[in-house]
Design an enzyme around this catalytic site. Structure first.
Site, PDB file in Angstrom:
ATOM      1  CB  CYS A  48      -0.899  -0.001   1.228  1.00  0.00           C
ATOM      2  SG  CYS A  48      -1.981   1.449   1.312  1.00  0.00           S
ATOM      3  CG  LEU A  49       4.216   3.871  -1.942  1.00  0.00           C
ATOM      4  CD1 LEU A  49       4.438   4.598  -0.615  1.00  0.00           C
ATOM      5  CD2 LEU A  49       5.540   3.371  -2.494  1.00  0.00           C
TER       6      LEU A  49
END
Length: 185
Positions: free
Chosen positions: A116-117
């Site tokens: 999750c970026l």
């Protein structure tokens, strides 16, 4: 890497001497992605964080590479974390696909490698997702920051892990250390 750069130069030189394009020449064309990658890889290598190393298993395929992040501070210090990056044909209109190969206890990286970026998201409501102006350097620096300042998060991928960090910091550190000893050496 030099092989692809040499090919680009050779193709540019040949372009000037061609009088007509033929069907056979189409196999020698270099994609827009590959032209961008030659420039971006050179910039990336010149501006790589000291905690990161990039490896190209095949120097003729700049669109597939591995990144190793070795944090020198924080919870993940002492670990060696491997990422696999694949740059799709539609790059730079779409982000690279990145997967973490090292199991870890992290609020924004699952044990199966999902990350999750925000800048890896093709569509983002907050405007921090992928844009054609972003580069591989941004991706590498973003992945590196997951082990330092981005540990302060508002929207974690793994809520249980985030609650663990916020509620029991010492136990969280112990669990991270255990994962590093088992998977990240």
């Amino acid at each position: 890497m030099l092989t692809l750069a040499s090919k680009l130069k050779r193709d540019d030189g040949l372009r000037g001497s061609r009088t007509a394009a033929s069907a056979a020449d189409s196999t020698r064309r270099v994609s827009v992605r590959d032209k961008l990658l030659v420039k971006e890889v050179a910039e990336l290598e010149a501006n790589l964080p000291c905690t990161c190393k990039v490896h190209f298993p095949d120097p003729n395929k700049l669109h597939c590479f591995q990144l190793t992040v070795t944090p020198d501070e924080g919870y993940y210090q002492g670990g060696k974390f491997q990422f696999e990056t694949e740059v799709p044909d539609a790059y730079n209109m779409v982000p690279p696909r990145v997967r973490c190969l090292t199991r870890m206890w992290h609020p924004n990286i699952t044990e199966t490698g999902e990350i999750c970026l925000s800048l890896l998201r093709e569509h983002s409501i907050d405007g921090t997702g992928w844009a054609p102006t972003r580069t591989l350097k941004d991706v590498v620096w973003g992945l590196n920051s997951l082990f330092t300042e981005l540990l302060k998060f508002d929207n974690p991928l793994k809520i249980k892990t985030a609650k663990h960090l916020l509620g029991e910091k010492e136990d969280f550190r112990n669990k991270v250390d255990d994962y590093i000893k088992r998977y990240a050496r």
